[in-house]
Each structure stands twice: as structure tokens, then as C-alpha cells.
Motif scaffolding. Structure first.
Motif, PDB file in Angstrom:
ATOM      1  N   ILE A  36      -0.962 -20.211  -6.844  1.00 24.51           N
ATOM      2  CA  ILE A  36      -2.278 -19.900  -6.281  1.00 24.51           C
ATOM      3  C   ILE A  36      -2.627 -18.432  -6.554  1.00 24.51           C
ATOM      4  CG2 ILE A  36      -3.694 -19.882  -4.193  1.00 24.51           C
ATOM      5  CD1 ILE A  36      -2.740 -22.675  -4.854  1.00 24.51           C
ATOM      6  N   HIS A  37      -3.880 -18.213  -6.937  1.00 26.31           N
ATOM      7  CA  HIS A  37      -4.378 -16.869  -7.256  1.00 26.31           C
ATOM      8  C   HIS A  37      -5.698 -16.615  -6.542  1.00 26.31           C
ATOM      9  CE1 HIS A  37      -1.998 -16.664 -11.118  1.00 26.31           C
ATOM     10  NE2 HIS A  37      -2.102 -17.973 -11.004  1.00 26.31           N
ATOM     11  N   PHE A  38      -6.109 -15.345  -6.435  1.00 25.04           N
ATOM     12  CA  PHE A  38      -7.533 -15.054  -6.302  1.00 25.04           C
ATOM     13  C   PHE A  38      -8.001 -14.417  -7.594  1.00 25.04           C
ATOM     14  CE2 PHE A  38      -6.232 -11.270  -3.403  1.00 25.04           C
ATOM     15  CZ  PHE A  38      -6.252 -10.329  -4.422  1.00 25.04           C
ATOM     16  N   THR A  39      -9.322 -14.574  -7.859  1.00 25.71           N
ATOM     17  CA  THR A  39      -9.857 -14.126  -9.139  1.00 25.71           C
ATOM     18  C   THR A  39     -10.034 -12.613  -9.198  1.00 25.71           C
ATOM     19  OG1 THR A  39     -12.091 -14.407  -8.277  1.00 25.71           O
ATOM     20  CG2 THR A  39     -11.146 -16.272  -9.510  1.00 25.71           C
ATOM     21  N   TRP A  81      -2.945 -19.393 -19.196  1.00 26.72           N
ATOM     22  CA  TRP A  81      -2.400 -18.027 -19.200  1.00 26.72           C
ATOM     23  C   TRP A  81      -2.750 -17.335 -17.887  1.00 26.72           C
ATOM     24  CZ3 TRP A  81      -4.678 -16.773 -24.709  1.00 26.72           C
ATOM     25  CH2 TRP A  81      -3.981 -17.538 -25.654  1.00 26.72           C
ATOM     26  N   HIS A  82      -2.107 -17.783 -16.817  1.00 26.09           N
ATOM     27  CA  HIS A  82      -2.451 -17.266 -15.485  1.00 26.09           C
ATOM     28  C   HIS A  82      -1.343 -16.441 -14.846  1.00 26.09           C
ATOM     29  CE1 HIS A  82       0.018 -20.350 -13.339  1.00 26.09           C
ATOM     30  NE2 HIS A  82      -0.142 -20.987 -14.477  1.00 26.09           N
ATOM     31  N   ALA A  83      -0.116 -16.606 -15.309  1.00 26.83           N
ATOM     32  CA  ALA A  83       1.014 -16.034 -14.555  1.00 26.83           C
ATOM     33  C   ALA A  83       1.501 -14.698 -15.116  1.00 26.83           C
ATOM     34  CB  ALA A  83       2.162 -17.039 -14.509  1.00 26.83           C
ATOM     35  N   ILE A 101      -4.177 -22.203 -10.094  1.00 28.17           N
ATOM     36  CA  ILE A 101      -5.442 -22.423  -9.378  1.00 28.17           C
ATOM     37  C   ILE A 101      -5.976 -21.071  -8.923  1.00 28.17           C
ATOM     38  CG2 ILE A 101      -6.560 -23.497  -7.382  1.00 28.17           C
ATOM     39  CD1 ILE A 101      -4.501 -25.695  -7.472  1.00 28.17           C
ATOM     40  N   GLU A 102      -7.178 -20.747  -9.351  1.00 29.42           N
ATOM     41  CA  GLU A 102      -7.822 -19.472  -9.000  1.00 29.42           C
ATOM     42  C   GLU A 102      -8.907 -19.718  -7.950  1.00 29.42           C
ATOM     43  OE1 GLU A 102      -7.526 -16.273 -10.170  1.00 29.42           O
ATOM     44  OE2 GLU A 102      -6.259 -16.485 -11.972  1.00 29.42           O
ATOM     45  N   LEU A 103      -8.861 -18.944  -6.876  1.00 32.94           N
ATOM     46  CA  LEU A 103      -9.898 -19.013  -5.848  1.00 32.94           C
ATOM     47  C   LEU A 103     -10.832 -17.827  -6.024  1.00 32.94           C
ATOM     48  CD1 LEU A 103      -7.493 -19.793  -2.867  1.00 32.94           C
ATOM     49  CD2 LEU A 103      -8.884 -21.419  -4.144  1.00 32.94           C
ATOM     50  N   GLY A 173       2.551 -18.253  -4.484  1.00 36.31           N
ATOM     51  CA  GLY A 173       1.480 -17.335  -4.824  1.00 36.31           C
ATOM     52  C   GLY A 173       1.854 -16.516  -6.049  1.00 36.31           C
ATOM     53  N   HIS A 174       0.824 -15.995  -6.724  1.00 35.74           N
ATOM     54  CA  HIS A 174       1.096 -15.078  -7.835  1.00 35.74           C
ATOM     55  C   HIS A 174       1.949 -13.898  -7.342  1.00 35.74           C
ATOM     56  CE1 HIS A 174      -0.831 -13.229 -11.715  1.00 35.74           C
ATOM     57  NE2 HIS A 174       0.428 -13.535 -11.869  1.00 35.74           N
ATOM     58  N   ASP A 175       1.712 -13.499  -6.076  1.00 37.07           N
ATOM     59  CA  ASP A 175       2.484 -12.379  -5.519  1.00 37.07           C
ATOM     60  C   ASP A 175       3.931 -12.763  -5.203  1.00 37.07           C
ATOM     61  OD1 ASP A 175       1.678 -13.989  -3.383  1.00 37.07           O
ATOM     62  OD2 ASP A 175       0.512 -12.431  -2.393  1.00 37.07           O
ATOM     63  N   ASN A 183      -0.996  -8.912  -6.131  1.00 39.16           N
ATOM     64  CA  ASN A 183      -1.114  -9.069  -4.684  1.00 39.16           C
ATOM     65  C   ASN A 183      -1.932 -10.309  -4.312  1.00 39.16           C
ATOM     66  OD1 ASN A 183      -3.760  -8.361  -5.166  1.00 39.16           O
ATOM     67  ND2 ASN A 183      -3.574  -6.290  -4.331  1.00 39.16           N
ATOM     68  N   ASP A 184      -2.184 -11.199  -5.284  1.00 41.39           N
ATOM     69  CA  ASP A 184      -2.953 -12.412  -4.973  1.00 41.39           C
ATOM     70  C   ASP A 184      -2.018 -13.610  -4.765  1.00 41.39           C
ATOM     71  OD1 ASP A 184      -2.509 -12.101  -7.887  1.00 41.39           O
ATOM     72  OD2 ASP A 184      -3.627 -13.965  -8.099  1.00 41.39           O
ATOM     73  N   PRO A 185      -2.399 -14.552  -3.901  1.00 39.54           N
ATOM     74  CA  PRO A 185      -3.671 -14.704  -3.178  1.00 39.54           C
ATOM     75  C   PRO A 185      -3.785 -13.865  -1.904  1.00 39.54           C
ATOM     76  CG  PRO A 185      -2.261 -16.546  -2.627  1.00 39.54           C
ATOM     77  CD  PRO A 185      -1.501 -15.711  -3.626  1.00 39.54           C
TER      78      PRO A 185
HETATM   79 ZN   LIG Z   1      -3.128 -14.016 -10.101  1.00 37.34          ZN
END
Ligand SMILES: [Zn+2]
Length: 274
Positions: A36-39, A81-83, A101-103, A173-175, A183-185
Motif C-alpha cells: 500500500i502506498h500514497f501517491t 514499478w512501485h516498490a 496499490i496507490e491511494l 506498507g511501502h514504509d 513514509n507511505d502510506p
Molecule cells: Zn510508495
């Protein structure tokens, strides 16, 4: 919603789902994780456009807007390519085996003279700025809230993904996987609630890891500046509680022989495996 041919499709009119295409992707993969990410962006639309830009070098499988609208950019059996540089326990390079998944959310807000400002300069109303301490930090800061619709849609998407792909065993989370960079989500995402609901773990189904190296230090905090409680031998079983800054807070499931009663502590995540 449901998944057909590695794409999410709506099952009723209230579910808004759009398919887009991007070249920012790799080859096929089998998903083992959801990340999980935030944009950290202005809007869901601007983030989707960014992920379609060949110059971005970034993408995600899904972008979820504040209204709950889903945009899918990449099929779930293909690498997004998100991580970036990432590791968790024995797993390294999460683009190769995870769904991103990006929020839509601008991320951390800076308070300046009663205004709440994102890193890209946009000002947000006070009711969207929530003070919270990130798990990797010691002091509170302001974070932009998620909407209930967005969180519900994300939960629903995770549910259908886990039903469709039983290989998915974790949601992080990405974090969690890039703790030094990301630091996302962030603290406003209900990760513990998600993990409890999606992974369905209860007290009787503990999340057990094994120590990989003799003499692994069990420390009082998440970092080498914290003192050592005891050393653990290879194959000691530890129960995962949470991760911070690349360290795992664990419960020692196997009671030590020497009678010490301190059974909780921190180990570096590179020294454990499932
Ligand atoms: Zn992220």
C-alpha cells in the motif's frame, strides 16, 4: 468488484473502475504481497498521468481516488514499478512479486502560519490535516486524511485480490519494505486493521519467523544504538508483532533456557526468515 483475466471489473454501477495503459512495467510475476502506498500527488488523475509518462520510471497496478474510483494501469500478473529498493525479512526487490496499490493523498503537510501545505506547494483545509506520529519517527507531524470511501474500496480490492491469488500471503506498507526511504502510506492508513481483517490471523495462528544466524542480537529498540537484551541462536522461533525502520519487534515463542524473563525485543529484519 471481481477480477477477470488479471483485471479488476465492476459488478455494479456504484463501482467506478477504469482501465489505462502504461509502458512503465516489467514482465510477468506471481503476486505474493500487496503493498500500500500514497501517491504524494495533487489528484488521482495527475498520478495516473504521471504513471503513464515514460520519464516517470514509476507505476502501480491500481490508483484509488478519494471518491473511491479505481484506475488500473497494469495487469495483476505483470510487474509494476512501485516498490524500488525494498526488503522485508528474506524478501528483496518487491516489484518482482507484489501488487502496488496507490491511494490519492498528498502525504505529509507542513503547517505554516495556520496553513497546511503539501510538498508541492498546494494548501489544504485544516479539517484534512491530522496530527500523528509516523512509526519511524519520534515527533508528530500533519498528514492528509484518507476518505472512508477510499479505505473501503482499498479493502474490497485487497479482498478480491487475495481470493483470486492465494499466493498473496502478506499486506505491507511501502514504509515497511523501504523504511529508510519511504513514509507511505503513513500513520493515517489503518494497516493493523487491514492485516487483521485480510490475513485473518488470530492469537492461535501466530506469524512465526526463524532466526537465520547464531548470535543474532535481540535489542531494546529498533536500531544498533539500542542495547542488547540477549543473543539468539539460529532457528530460534520468533513471533512477528510489527516492523519499524527495517527492524522487527518480536516475541520469543521459544522460551530461553537461562530463565531470563525478557521475551520481547527487536531484531534486524535481514536476520529472520519464514
Ligand atoms: Zn510508495
Amino acid at each position: 468488484m471481481k477480477i477477470n483475466n488479471h483485471k479488476v471489473v465492476s459488478e455494479n454501477a456504484s463501482e467506478k473502475i477504469t482501465q489505462e495503459k502504461t509502458g512503465n512495467k516489467g514482465g510477468t510475476m506471481t503476486p505474493g504481497f500487496i503493498i500500500i502506498h500514497f501517491t504524494a500527488g495533487r489528484s488521482a488523475e495527475s498520478s495516473v498521468e504521471w504513471f503513464k509518462n515514460p520519464g516517470a520510471g514509476a507505476s502501480a497496478h491500481l490508483v484509488i481516488g478519494r471518491d473511491g474510483k479505481i484506475t488500473q494501469l497494469i495487469d495483476f500478473n505483470m510487474k509494476a514499478w512501485h516498490a524500488g529498493v525494498s526488503r522485508w525479512a528474506e524478501h528483496v526487490g518487491f516489484n518482482n512479486f507484489s501488487i502496488g496499490i496507490e491511494l490519492d493523498n498528498p502525504g505529509r503537510l507542513k503547517k505554516e502560519g495556520g496553513k497546511y501545505i503539501a510538498w508541492f506547494g498546494k494548501e489544504y483545509p485544516e479539517e484534512n490535516a491530522v496530527e500523528a506520529i509516523h512509526k519511524h519517527e519520534d515527533t508528530p507531524s500533519y498528514w492528509h486524511s484518507y476518505t472512508e470511501k477510499q479505505i473501503q474500496t482499498c479493502l474490497e480490492a485487497c479482498k478480491v485480490l487475495m481470493q483470486k491469488y492465494p499466493t498473496i500471503k502478506e499486506i505491507l506498507g511501502h514504509d515497511d519494505i523501504s523504511p529508510m526511504r519511504k513514509n507511505d502510506p503513513g500513520p493515517l492508513f489503518p494497516m493493523e486493521n487491514f492485516r487483521a481483517r485480510l490475513l485473518g490471523r488470530h492469537d492461535d495462528t501466530a506469524d512465526i519467523f526463524k532466526i537465520t544466524t547464531n548470535g543474532t542480537n535481540l535489542r531494546r529498540g529498533a536500531g544498533t544504538d539500542h542495547s542488547v537484551i540477549r543473543q539468539l541462536s539460529k532457528d530460534t522461533e520468533v513471533e512477528f508483532i510489527k516492523s519499524e525502520k527495517g527492524w522487527f519487534y518480536v516475541f520469543i515463542a521459544e522460551k530461553p533456557n537461562d530463565g531470563e524473563d525478557v521475551l520481547y525485543g527487536w531484531v534486524h529484519n535481514s536476520l529472520v526468515r519464514k
